[in-house]
Write an enzyme that holds these catalytic residues in place. Structure first.
Site, PDB file in Angstrom:
ATOM      1  N   PHE A   1     -90.814   0.397 -29.347  1.00  0.00           N
ATOM      2  CA  PHE A   1     -91.069  -0.086 -27.983  1.00  0.00           C
ATOM      3  C   PHE A   1     -92.408  -0.813 -28.001  1.00  0.00           C
ATOM      4  O   PHE A   1     -93.454  -0.180 -28.200  1.00  0.00           O
ATOM      5  CB  PHE A   1     -91.120   1.126 -27.059  1.00  0.00           C
ATOM      6  CG  PHE A   1     -91.291   0.844 -25.590  1.00  0.00           C
ATOM      7  CD1 PHE A   1     -90.178   0.653 -24.779  1.00  0.00           C
ATOM      8  CD2 PHE A   1     -92.551   0.825 -25.011  1.00  0.00           C
ATOM      9  CE1 PHE A   1     -90.330   0.441 -23.412  1.00  0.00           C
ATOM     10  CE2 PHE A   1     -92.707   0.616 -23.646  1.00  0.00           C
ATOM     11  CZ  PHE A   1     -91.587   0.421 -22.848  1.00  0.00           C
TER      12      PHE A   1
ATOM     13  N   GLU B   1    -100.807  -4.505 -26.535  1.00  0.00           N
ATOM     14  CA  GLU B   1    -101.301  -5.615 -27.360  1.00  0.00           C
ATOM     15  C   GLU B   1    -102.747  -5.330 -27.754  1.00  0.00           C
ATOM     16  O   GLU B   1    -103.388  -4.444 -27.154  1.00  0.00           O
ATOM     17  CB  GLU B   1    -101.202  -6.920 -26.563  1.00  0.00           C
ATOM     18  CG  GLU B   1     -99.763  -7.198 -26.149  1.00  0.00           C
ATOM     19  CD  GLU B   1     -99.571  -8.583 -25.534  1.00  0.00           C
ATOM     20  OE1 GLU B   1    -100.575  -9.296 -25.340  1.00  0.00           O
ATOM     21  OE2 GLU B   1     -98.411  -8.910 -25.266  1.00  0.00           O
TER      22      GLU B   1
ATOM     23  N   THR C   1     -95.344   2.626 -32.361  1.00  0.00           N
ATOM     24  CA  THR C   1     -94.771   3.743 -33.122  1.00  0.00           C
ATOM     25  C   THR C   1     -93.426   3.319 -33.720  1.00  0.00           C
ATOM     26  O   THR C   1     -92.575   2.768 -33.016  1.00  0.00           O
ATOM     27  CB  THR C   1     -94.603   4.966 -32.194  1.00  0.00           C
ATOM     28  OG1 THR C   1     -95.884   5.287 -31.643  1.00  0.00           O
ATOM     29  CG2 THR C   1     -94.049   6.170 -32.954  1.00  0.00           C
TER      30      THR C   1
ATOM     31  N   LEU D   1     -91.961   4.309 -19.522  1.00  0.00           N
ATOM     32  CA  LEU D   1     -93.145   5.132 -19.801  1.00  0.00           C
ATOM     33  C   LEU D   1     -93.107   6.421 -18.978  1.00  0.00           C
ATOM     34  O   LEU D   1     -93.509   7.486 -19.450  1.00  0.00           O
ATOM     35  CB  LEU D   1     -94.431   4.356 -19.512  1.00  0.00           C
ATOM     36  CG  LEU D   1     -94.693   3.173 -20.453  1.00  0.00           C
ATOM     37  CD1 LEU D   1     -95.935   2.407 -20.001  1.00  0.00           C
ATOM     38  CD2 LEU D   1     -94.878   3.643 -21.887  1.00  0.00           C
TER      39      LEU D   1
ATOM     40  N   ARG E   1    -108.959  38.739 -38.771  1.00  0.00           N
ATOM     41  CA  ARG E   1    -110.281  38.363 -39.298  1.00  0.00           C
ATOM     42  C   ARG E   1    -111.341  39.390 -38.893  1.00  0.00           C
ATOM     43  O   ARG E   1    -111.611  39.571 -37.701  1.00  0.00           O
ATOM     44  CB  ARG E   1    -110.668  36.973 -38.747  1.00  0.00           C
ATOM     45  CG  ARG E   1    -112.031  36.496 -39.154  1.00  0.00           C
ATOM     46  CD  ARG E   1    -112.070  36.165 -40.629  1.00  0.00           C
ATOM     47  NE  ARG E   1    -113.339  35.560 -41.000  1.00  0.00           N
ATOM     48  CZ  ARG E   1    -113.671  35.253 -42.252  1.00  0.00           C
ATOM     49  NH1 ARG E   1    -112.807  35.506 -43.233  1.00  0.00           N
ATOM     50  NH2 ARG E   1    -114.834  34.713 -42.526  1.00  0.00           N
TER      51      ARG E   1
ATOM     52  N   GLU F   1     -99.289   6.505 -23.392  1.00  0.00           N
ATOM     53  CA  GLU F   1     -98.497   6.738 -22.164  1.00  0.00           C
ATOM     54  C   GLU F   1     -99.411   6.832 -20.946  1.00  0.00           C
ATOM     55  O   GLU F   1     -99.182   7.640 -20.050  1.00  0.00           O
ATOM     56  CB  GLU F   1     -97.681   8.030 -22.290  1.00  0.00           C
ATOM     57  CG  GLU F   1     -96.824   8.135 -23.513  1.00  0.00           C
ATOM     58  CD  GLU F   1     -95.665   7.177 -23.499  1.00  0.00           C
ATOM     59  OE1 GLU F   1     -95.356   6.655 -22.418  1.00  0.00           O
ATOM     60  OE2 GLU F   1     -95.096   6.938 -24.576  1.00  0.00           O
TER      61      GLU F   1
ATOM     62  N   THR G   1    -103.770   6.467 -20.286  1.00  0.00           N
ATOM     63  CA  THR G   1    -104.898   7.354 -20.616  1.00  0.00           C
ATOM     64  C   THR G   1    -105.133   8.322 -19.451  1.00  0.00           C
ATOM     65  O   THR G   1    -104.663   8.101 -18.326  1.00  0.00           O
ATOM     66  CB  THR G   1    -106.184   6.539 -20.831  1.00  0.00           C
ATOM     67  OG1 THR G   1    -106.537   5.906 -19.595  1.00  0.00           O
ATOM     68  CG2 THR G   1    -106.023   5.484 -21.926  1.00  0.00           C
TER      69      THR G   1
HETATM   70  P1  FAD Z   1    -108.035   0.441 -23.227  1.00  0.00           P
HETATM   71  O1  FAD Z   1    -107.054  -0.021 -22.218  1.00  0.00           O
HETATM   72  O2  FAD Z   1    -108.887  -0.571 -23.898  1.00  0.00           O
HETATM   73  O3  FAD Z   1    -108.963   1.559 -22.571  1.00  0.00           O
HETATM   74  C1  FAD Z   1    -110.200   1.979 -23.180  1.00  0.00           C
HETATM   75  C2  FAD Z   1    -110.857   3.003 -22.255  1.00  0.00           C
HETATM   76  O4  FAD Z   1    -111.122   2.396 -20.985  1.00  0.00           O
HETATM   77  C3  FAD Z   1    -109.959   4.215 -21.978  1.00  0.00           C
HETATM   78  O5  FAD Z   1    -110.745   5.382 -21.881  1.00  0.00           O
HETATM   79  C4  FAD Z   1    -109.366   3.878 -20.617  1.00  0.00           C
HETATM   80  O6  FAD Z   1    -108.966   5.038 -19.895  1.00  0.00           O
HETATM   81  C5  FAD Z   1    -110.544   3.192 -19.961  1.00  0.00           C
HETATM   82  N1  FAD Z   1    -110.127   2.352 -18.841  1.00  0.00           N
HETATM   83  C6  FAD Z   1    -109.237   1.342 -18.858  1.00  0.00           C
HETATM   84  N2  FAD Z   1    -109.109   0.793 -17.628  1.00  0.00           N
HETATM   85  C7  FAD Z   1    -109.928   1.499 -16.822  1.00  0.00           C
HETATM   86  C8  FAD Z   1    -110.246   1.436 -15.430  1.00  0.00           C
HETATM   87  N3  FAD Z   1    -109.643   0.562 -14.615  1.00  0.00           N
HETATM   88  N4  FAD Z   1    -111.136   2.329 -14.946  1.00  0.00           N
HETATM   89  C9  FAD Z   1    -111.722   3.255 -15.748  1.00  0.00           C
HETATM   90  N5  FAD Z   1    -111.467   3.366 -17.065  1.00  0.00           N
HETATM   91  C10 FAD Z   1    -110.573   2.501 -17.595  1.00  0.00           C
HETATM   92  N6  FAD Z   1     -98.083   1.402 -27.195  1.00  0.00           N
HETATM   93  C11 FAD Z   1     -96.817   0.879 -27.171  1.00  0.00           C
HETATM   94  O7  FAD Z   1     -96.564  -0.095 -26.456  1.00  0.00           O
HETATM   95  N7  FAD Z   1     -95.820   1.411 -27.928  1.00  0.00           N
HETATM   96  C12 FAD Z   1     -96.032   2.491 -28.754  1.00  0.00           C
HETATM   97  O8  FAD Z   1     -95.101   2.953 -29.418  1.00  0.00           O
HETATM   98  C13 FAD Z   1     -97.347   3.060 -28.816  1.00  0.00           C
HETATM   99  N8  FAD Z   1     -97.622   4.071 -29.682  1.00  0.00           N
HETATM  100  C14 FAD Z   1     -98.928   4.484 -29.841  1.00  0.00           C
HETATM  101  C15 FAD Z   1     -99.243   5.383 -30.873  1.00  0.00           C
HETATM  102  C16 FAD Z   1    -100.563   5.755 -31.089  1.00  0.00           C
HETATM  103  C17 FAD Z   1    -100.905   6.666 -32.237  1.00  0.00           C
HETATM  104  C18 FAD Z   1    -101.583   5.284 -30.237  1.00  0.00           C
HETATM  105  C19 FAD Z   1    -103.015   5.719 -30.440  1.00  0.00           C
HETATM  106  C20 FAD Z   1    -101.287   4.401 -29.226  1.00  0.00           C
HETATM  107  C21 FAD Z   1     -99.960   3.968 -29.028  1.00  0.00           C
HETATM  108  N9  FAD Z   1     -99.644   2.998 -28.065  1.00  0.00           N
HETATM  109  C22 FAD Z   1     -98.365   2.472 -28.007  1.00  0.00           C
HETATM  110  C23 FAD Z   1    -100.708   2.348 -27.306  1.00  0.00           C
HETATM  111  C24 FAD Z   1    -101.236   3.143 -26.141  1.00  0.00           C
HETATM  112  O9  FAD Z   1    -100.291   3.194 -25.113  1.00  0.00           O
HETATM  113  C25 FAD Z   1    -102.567   2.503 -25.691  1.00  0.00           C
HETATM  114  O10 FAD Z   1    -103.507   2.783 -26.711  1.00  0.00           O
HETATM  115  C26 FAD Z   1    -103.050   3.024 -24.353  1.00  0.00           C
HETATM  116  O11 FAD Z   1    -102.273   2.491 -23.312  1.00  0.00           O
HETATM  117  C27 FAD Z   1    -104.523   2.677 -24.073  1.00  0.00           C
HETATM  118  O12 FAD Z   1    -104.757   1.331 -24.299  1.00  0.00           O
HETATM  119  P2  FAD Z   1    -106.015   0.852 -25.178  1.00  0.00           P
HETATM  120  O13 FAD Z   1    -105.999   1.643 -26.452  1.00  0.00           O
HETATM  121  O14 FAD Z   1    -105.948  -0.627 -25.269  1.00  0.00           O
HETATM  122  O15 FAD Z   1    -107.290   1.310 -24.364  1.00  0.00           O
END
Ligand code: FAD
Length: 387
Positions: A132, A136, A167, A242, A271, A366, A368
């Site tokens: 899925f 990006e 994934t 989601l 322990r 899914e 944060t």
């Molecule tokens: P960012 O969006 O850059 O966020 C960084 C930080 O800023 C976070 O703490 C966030 O909470 C915070 N933040 C963002 N916006 C705000 C706001 N408005 N106010 C306050 N704080 C904010 N995605 C898929 O599509 N398909 C998959 O199968 C999939 N599998 C995954 C497997 C793994 C092991 C991991 C780690 C991620 C996977 N993901 C997948 C992606 C995942 O859904 C994203 O990493 C997640 O949505 C967060 O996006 P980001 O990492 O870009 O963080």
């Protein structure tokens, strides 16, 4: 002695199919998954096809979908299966979630009859793997900003862009890919091997190591009109998928917490420090008691949401509340249990630190924890604080 489930009389809240599914998933997990998980985690990989076939033979893939070889269980039964599988490892439950709740749900909810016929039966059996692609490199919490683009060329579509953190991206037979289009956003089914599609494994993860994570790039990928998911328009479609996966996480994260508590209790009884088992010290008991209380509350919340979902009444905000609470508390439980195991707690000989590391991913994907706080904040105040 009382188990953490007995403390809250969880079993008495389950009936028929729910008890059967839970027992079957638990026995399978103990027999086929638990003996191998530390090794897979250490190697930073997972035999996805073998595990998927085993999940498929038990009916765990797309299990609460109807038809096309899917088991058609209740949502609560699906949640309980997620609980048992994540009690072994969040990476294994991720395989279930991505296959069933994200990829299969997308095809089931938004696909044409032909697409459903082509993919769902094989995916339910675990013979075909789906992934899925929404996230990006620059757009995770804000998928509405996505740059992946699909444009028309005659009857065909041309897809360009990059998806990250996907994934099962390198093992999938079909990728469900979300892209910006002239009329908003649409979803596409991209079979493996389509020219212009490249998948690369993302390495050096310190969390969810028993799961394959990939970057997908689309360079002028030409797709026939039939690749479009006809029922999916705009962001509501991927967000609907989601929501399904998050529901499983509400139950699953408490499975990880249960294993941490059970491990810490057993360890504390055995322990001996200062001539006494550490289970006999008040500070250890406080950690265990507080963790068990949060576990019980999390399970009651999960079951309540299960009942709401099965009666067709659940709202996205309620799922957000469950995902926020249960992943946050599971991580807190895992960290506290880790301290009970002392130095042994940092090794792969015990599951606790592995679960704690995994849960760092589970609070991130899914949606944060912060995003779910914003969802609830908006529901409760009427103010949009996302931007
Ligand atoms: P960012 O969006 O850059 O966020 C960084 C930080 O800023 C976070 O703490 C966030 O909470 C915070 N933040 C963002 N916006 C705000 C706001 N408005 N106010 C306050 N704080 C904010 N995605 C898929 O599509 N398909 C998959 O199968 C999939 N599998 C995954 C497997 C793994 C092991 C991991 C780690 C991620 C996977 N993901 C997948 C992606 C995942 O859904 C994203 O990493 C997640 O949505 C967060 O996006 P980001 O990492 O870009 O963080």
């Amino acid at each position: 002695m009382t188990s953490v489930d007995e403390l809250f009389a969880i079993e008495g809240l389950l009936a028929g199919e729910e008890l059967d599914v839970r027992a079957t998933a638990r026995a399978f997990a103990d027999r086929e998954l638990r003996p191998h998980i530390a090794e897979w985690y250490d190697a930073g990989t997972l035999p996805v096809r073998e595990v998927a076939r085993e999940f498929g033979s038990l009916g765990l893939l797309g299990m609460h979908l109807d038809g096309y070889g899917c088991a058609g269980t209740s949502a609560t039964a699906y949640g309980l299966a997620c609980h048992e599988i994540e009690a072994v490892d969040s990476g294994l439950r991720s395989l279930m979630s991505v296959q069933g709740s994200l990829a299969m749900h997308a095809i089931h909810a938004y696909g044409s009859d032909e697409q459903k016929q082509q993919w769902l039966r094989g995916m339910a059996a675990g013979e075909l793997i789906g992934c899925f692609g929404l996230t990006e490199p620059d757009f995770g919490s804000n998928p509405g900003g996505m740059r992946t683009r699909a444009r028309r060329d005659g009857k065909d579509w041309i897809l360009d862009g990059t998806k990250m953190w996907i994934t099962n991206g390198t093992v999938a037979d079909v990728a469900v890919v979300w892209a910006r289009t002239d009329d908003g956003g649409r979803g596409f089914l991209v079979p493996a091997g389509t020219p212009g599609l490249e998948a690369r494994v993302m390495r050096r993860k310190l969390s969810l190591r028993a799961s394959v994570t990939a970057e997908l790039s689309f360079d002028g990928v030409r797709l026939p009109a039939e690749a479009l998911l006809p029922g999916a328009r705009g962001l509501r479609a991927p967000l609907g998928c989601l929501g399904e996966a998050r529901f499983g996480i509400v139950f699953g994260s408490m499975g990880a917490a249960r294993t941490c508590l059970e491990t810490a209790i057993e360890y504390a009884k055995a322990r001996v420090v200062f001539d006494k088992p550490i289970a006999g010290y008040q500070l250890t008991q406080a950690k265990i008691a507080d963790g068990a209380v949060e576990y019980g509350k999390g399970m009651l919340l999960a079951l309540h949401l299960g009942r709401l979902k099965d009666s067709g009444q659940i709202t996205p905000e309620q799922v957000s509340a469950g995902k926020l609470n249960n992943t946050r508390e599971a991580l807190a439980i895992a960290r506290e249990c880790r301290t009970i195991l002392g130095a042994n707690g940092i090794t792969l000989e015990y599951p606790v630190m592995r679960h704690a590391a995994n849960l760092e991913t589970v609070i991130t994907y899914e949606g944060t924890s912060e995003v779910h706080q914003l969802v609830l904040g908006q529901a409760l105040t009427g103010e949009n604080a996302f931007r």
